[in-house]
Design a protein around this motif. Structure first.
Motif, PDB file in Angstrom:
ATOM      1  N   PHE A   4      32.501 -39.713  21.068  1.00 47.26           N
ATOM      2  CA  PHE A   4      31.681 -39.029  20.069  1.00 47.26           C
ATOM      3  C   PHE A   4      31.135 -37.718  20.639  1.00 47.26           C
ATOM      4  CE2 PHE A   4      31.494 -42.979  17.606  1.00 47.26           C
ATOM      5  CZ  PHE A   4      31.638 -42.462  16.328  1.00 47.26           C
ATOM      6  N   GLY A   5      30.779 -37.722  21.903  1.00 46.92           N
ATOM      7  CA  GLY A   5      30.296 -36.495  22.549  1.00 46.92           C
ATOM      8  C   GLY A   5      31.360 -35.414  22.578  1.00 46.92           C
ATOM      9  N   LEU A   6      32.598 -35.796  22.946  1.00 48.76           N
ATOM     10  CA  LEU A   6      33.696 -34.822  22.950  1.00 48.76           C
ATOM     11  C   LEU A   6      33.920 -34.257  21.545  1.00 48.76           C
ATOM     12  CD1 LEU A   6      36.388 -36.517  25.245  1.00 48.76           C
ATOM     13  CD2 LEU A   6      35.184 -34.370  25.688  1.00 48.76           C
ATOM     14  N   GLY A   7      33.882 -35.126  20.546  1.00 47.35           N
ATOM     15  CA  GLY A   7      34.061 -34.674  19.172  1.00 47.35           C
ATOM     16  C   GLY A   7      32.957 -33.727  18.723  1.00 47.35           C
ATOM     17  N   THR A   8      31.731 -34.026  19.145  1.00 42.42           N
ATOM     18  CA  THR A   8      30.593 -33.168  18.787  1.00 42.42           C
ATOM     19  C   THR A   8      30.716 -31.802  19.448  1.00 42.42           C
ATOM     20  OG1 THR A   8      29.181 -35.110  18.509  1.00 42.42           O
ATOM     21  CG2 THR A   8      28.073 -32.998  18.828  1.00 42.42           C
ATOM     22  N   VAL A   9      31.074 -31.792  20.740  1.00 36.59           N
ATOM     23  CA  VAL A   9      31.258 -30.523  21.455  1.00 36.59           C
ATOM     24  C   VAL A   9      32.379 -29.725  20.793  1.00 36.59           C
ATOM     25  CG1 VAL A   9      32.061 -29.506  23.628  1.00 36.59           C
ATOM     26  CG2 VAL A   9      30.333 -31.315  23.661  1.00 36.59           C
ATOM     27  N   ALA A  10      33.491 -30.394  20.493  1.00 40.13           N
ATOM     28  CA  ALA A  10      34.621 -29.699  19.862  1.00 40.13           C
ATOM     29  C   ALA A  10      34.223 -29.121  18.509  1.00 40.13           C
ATOM     30  CB  ALA A  10      35.807 -30.651  19.710  1.00 40.13           C
ATOM     31  N   TYR A  11      33.436 -29.846  17.759  1.00 45.73           N
ATOM     32  CA  TYR A  11      33.005 -29.376  16.442  1.00 45.73           C
ATOM     33  C   TYR A  11      32.106 -28.143  16.553  1.00 45.73           C
ATOM     34  CZ  TYR A  11      30.817 -29.212  11.867  1.00 45.73           C
ATOM     35  OH  TYR A  11      30.349 -28.791  10.652  1.00 45.73           O
ATOM     36  N   PHE A  12      31.054 -28.249  17.385  1.00 44.53           N
ATOM     37  CA  PHE A  12      30.097 -27.150  17.482  1.00 44.53           C
ATOM     38  C   PHE A  12      30.653 -25.934  18.220  1.00 44.53           C
ATOM     39  CE2 PHE A  12      26.948 -30.489  16.468  1.00 44.53           C
ATOM     40  CZ  PHE A  12      26.402 -29.878  15.353  1.00 44.53           C
ATOM     41  N   ALA A  13      31.659 -26.143  19.072  1.00 41.99           N
ATOM     42  CA  ALA A  13      32.279 -25.016  19.769  1.00 41.99           C
ATOM     43  C   ALA A  13      33.387 -24.384  18.920  1.00 41.99           C
ATOM     44  CB  ALA A  13      32.848 -25.483  21.108  1.00 41.99           C
ATOM     45  N   GLY A  14      33.630 -24.956  17.752  1.00 42.06           N
ATOM     46  CA  GLY A  14      34.656 -24.417  16.873  1.00 42.06           C
ATOM     47  C   GLY A  14      36.068 -24.692  17.349  1.00 42.06           C
ATOM     48  N   ILE A  15      36.212 -25.650  18.253  1.00 35.86           N
ATOM     49  CA  ILE A  15      37.526 -25.976  18.802  1.00 35.86           C
ATOM     50  C   ILE A  15      38.316 -26.838  17.819  1.00 35.86           C
ATOM     51  CG2 ILE A  15      38.726 -27.220  20.645  1.00 35.86           C
ATOM     52  CD1 ILE A  15      36.289 -26.417  22.438  1.00 35.86           C
ATOM     53  N   ASN A  16      37.642 -27.795  17.231  1.00 40.47           N
ATOM     54  CA  ASN A  16      38.299 -28.713  16.301  1.00 40.47           C
ATOM     55  C   ASN A  16      37.233 -29.296  15.393  1.00 40.47           C
ATOM     56  OD1 ASN A  16      40.041 -30.440  15.026  1.00 40.47           O
ATOM     57  ND2 ASN A  16      40.503 -31.683  16.830  1.00 40.47           N
ATOM     58  N   ASP A  17      37.417 -29.172  14.109  1.00 41.05           N
ATOM     59  CA  ASP A  17      36.440 -29.732  13.189  1.00 41.05           C
ATOM     60  C   ASP A  17      37.051 -30.813  12.308  1.00 41.05           C
ATOM     61  OD1 ASP A  17      38.043 -28.273  11.564  1.00 41.05           O
ATOM     62  OD2 ASP A  17      36.459 -27.112  10.610  1.00 41.05           O
ATOM     63  N   SER A  18      38.207 -31.330  12.708  1.00 42.26           N
ATOM     64  CA  SER A  18      38.889 -32.295  11.858  1.00 42.26           C
ATOM     65  C   SER A  18      38.892 -33.712  12.411  1.00 42.26           C
ATOM     66  CB  SER A  18      40.331 -31.843  11.621  1.00 42.26           C
ATOM     67  OG  SER A  18      41.023 -31.795  12.852  1.00 42.26           O
ATOM     68  N   GLY A  19      38.315 -33.948  13.586  1.00 45.24           N
ATOM     69  CA  GLY A  19      38.264 -35.288  14.143  1.00 45.24           C
ATOM     70  C   GLY A  19      37.355 -36.164  13.311  1.00 45.24           C
ATOM     71  N   GLY A  20      37.605 -37.440  13.325  1.00 46.12           N
ATOM     72  CA  GLY A  20      36.779 -38.326  12.536  1.00 46.12           C
ATOM     73  C   GLY A  20      36.812 -39.741  13.059  1.00 46.12           C
ATOM     74  N   ILE A  21      36.315 -40.649  12.248  1.00 39.80           N
ATOM     75  CA  ILE A  21      36.201 -42.039  12.622  1.00 39.80           C
ATOM     76  C   ILE A  21      37.564 -42.665  12.913  1.00 39.80           C
ATOM     77  CG2 ILE A  21      36.206 -42.905  10.259  1.00 39.80           C
ATOM     78  CD1 ILE A  21      33.983 -44.206  12.998  1.00 39.80           C
ATOM     79  N   GLY A  22      38.571 -42.277  12.139  1.00 32.99           N
ATOM     80  CA  GLY A  22      39.910 -42.805  12.371  1.00 32.99           C
ATOM     81  C   GLY A  22      40.415 -42.464  13.760  1.00 32.99           C
ATOM     82  N   GLU A  23      40.130 -41.247  14.193  1.00 30.94           N
ATOM     83  CA  GLU A  23      40.545 -40.822  15.536  1.00 30.94           C
ATOM     84  C   GLU A  23      39.852 -41.651  16.608  1.00 30.94           C
ATOM     85  OE1 GLU A  23      40.328 -36.885  18.359  1.00 30.94           O
ATOM     86  OE2 GLU A  23      40.517 -36.587  16.193  1.00 30.94           O
ATOM     87  N   VAL A  24      38.564 -41.918  16.421  1.00 32.56           N
ATOM     88  CA  VAL A  24      37.819 -42.741  17.381  1.00 32.56           C
ATOM     89  C   VAL A  24      38.438 -44.133  17.459  1.00 32.56           C
ATOM     90  CG1 VAL A  24      35.597 -43.808  17.887  1.00 32.56           C
ATOM     91  CG2 VAL A  24      35.673 -41.443  17.102  1.00 32.56           C
ATOM     92  N   LEU A  25      38.747 -44.721  16.306  1.00 32.56           N
ATOM     93  CA  LEU A  25      39.334 -46.060  16.292  1.00 32.56           C
ATOM     94  C   LEU A  25      40.723 -46.070  16.922  1.00 32.56           C
ATOM     95  CD1 LEU A  25      38.123 -47.360  12.830  1.00 32.56           C
ATOM     96  CD2 LEU A  25      37.253 -47.968  15.089  1.00 32.56           C
ATOM     97  N   LEU A  26      41.500 -45.003  16.731  1.00 38.69           N
ATOM     98  CA  LEU A  26      42.803 -44.924  17.388  1.00 38.69           C
ATOM     99  C   LEU A  26      42.661 -44.827  18.905  1.00 38.69           C
ATOM    100  CD1 LEU A  26      44.720 -42.599  14.892  1.00 38.69           C
ATOM    101  CD2 LEU A  26      45.159 -45.025  15.344  1.00 38.69           C
ATOM    102  N   MET A  27      41.654 -44.097  19.376  1.00 40.34           N
ATOM    103  CA  MET A  27      41.428 -44.005  20.822  1.00 40.34           C
ATOM    104  C   MET A  27      40.972 -45.360  21.392  1.00 40.34           C
ATOM    105  SD  MET A  27      42.376 -41.104  21.649  1.00 40.34           S
ATOM    106  CE  MET A  27      43.250 -40.364  20.292  1.00 40.34           C
ATOM    107  N   ILE A  28      40.202 -46.098  20.611  1.00 36.85           N
ATOM    108  CA  ILE A  28      39.807 -47.450  21.033  1.00 36.85           C
ATOM    109  C   ILE A  28      41.047 -48.344  21.087  1.00 36.85           C
ATOM    110  CG2 ILE A  28      38.531 -49.526  20.344  1.00 36.85           C
ATOM    111  CD1 ILE A  28      36.329 -47.642  19.255  1.00 36.85           C
ATOM    112  N   ALA A  29      41.953 -48.199  20.122  1.00 37.43           N
ATOM    113  CA  ALA A  29      43.192 -48.982  20.110  1.00 37.43           C
ATOM    114  C   ALA A  29      44.020 -48.716  21.367  1.00 37.43           C
ATOM    115  CB  ALA A  29      44.006 -48.669  18.850  1.00 37.43           C
ATOM    116  N   VAL A  30      44.108 -47.447  21.765  1.00 44.26           N
ATOM    117  CA  VAL A  30      44.849 -47.098  22.988  1.00 44.26           C
ATOM    118  C   VAL A  30      44.202 -47.781  24.196  1.00 44.26           C
ATOM    119  CG1 VAL A  30      45.404 -45.189  24.572  1.00 44.26           C
ATOM    120  CG2 VAL A  30      45.746 -44.913  22.104  1.00 44.26           C
ATOM    121  N   MET A  31      42.883 -47.713  24.285  1.00 42.10           N
ATOM    122  CA  MET A  31      42.164 -48.330  25.396  1.00 42.10           C
ATOM    123  C   MET A  31      42.418 -49.836  25.434  1.00 42.10           C
ATOM    124  SD  MET A  31      38.165 -49.037  25.886  1.00 42.10           S
ATOM    125  CE  MET A  31      38.370 -50.074  24.472  1.00 42.10           C
ATOM    126  N   ILE A  32      42.305 -50.496  24.287  1.00 43.94           N
ATOM    127  CA  ILE A  32      42.488 -51.941  24.223  1.00 43.94           C
ATOM    128  C   ILE A  32      43.920 -52.320  24.589  1.00 43.94           C
ATOM    129  CG2 ILE A  32      42.542 -53.912  22.645  1.00 43.94           C
ATOM    130  CD1 ILE A  32      40.114 -52.648  21.212  1.00 43.94           C
TER     131      ILE A  32
END
Length: 163
Positions: free
Chosen positions: A107-135
């Motif tokens: 969530f921190g990476l997503g927040t930094v990316a959003y406020f830095a204008g790097i990426n504003d399209s990340g969302g909950i689905g992306e977080v869940l996919l990253m959790i799936a990779v970890m699991i």
């Protein structure tokens, strides 16, 4: 982030913490079940888009790398033991802490990316996919550690019968 997305992520994180705290048998054929569930929910919820620029790709790469590293660490530190012809596993305070820490960092990476204008399209689905990779990485490492202890490949395998 819509309130419904926040409720879903909190429910999914709560479920993952609950599952980690419970003793469960290690069975090879079902080791990716939870990762698949998280991946399907992540895709169904949406919120994932192809990165638009190089920095966005870098953030995505960092996020995937974080998921892999945390998954491997969790797989290494999940408690595993043989009992009654079966092999069991259970998360520890460390593995649960690593999971929660990864979610916070994501969530921190997503927040930094959003406020830095790097990426504003990340969302909950992306977080869940990253959790799936970890699991998935955790499940594979736990399975590899459990095999020498006699873990079953399938829940249909008979305990005590040579494979």
């Amino acid at each position: 982030m819509p309130a419904s997305s926040l409720v879903i992520i909190l429910a999914m994180v709560g479920y993952a913490v609950y599952r980690q705290s419970q003793r469960h048998e290690v069975v090879g054929s079902s080791r990716f079940k939870l990762a698949i569930i998280y991946g399907i929910v992540g895709i169904a919820i949406g919120g994932y888009h192809v990165p638009a620029n190089g920095l966005a790709w870098l953030f995505l790469g960092l996020s995937i790398a974080l998921s892999v590293v945390v998954g491997l660490a969790r797989g290494r530190y999940t408690r595993i033991w043989p009992e009654g012809g079966r092999v069991f596993a259970q998360g520890t305070a460390l593995t649960i802490g690593l999971f929660l820490g990864m979610v916070v960092v994501k969530f921190g990476l997503g927040t930094v990316a959003y406020f830095a204008g790097i990426n504003d399209s990340g969302g909950i689905g992306e977080v869940l996919l990253m959790i799936a990779v970890m699991i998935a990485f955790q499940a594979e490492l736990v399975w590899r550690r459990a095999q020498p202890l006699g873990a079953r490949e399938s829940s249909k395998d008979v305990v005590g019968v040579a494979r």
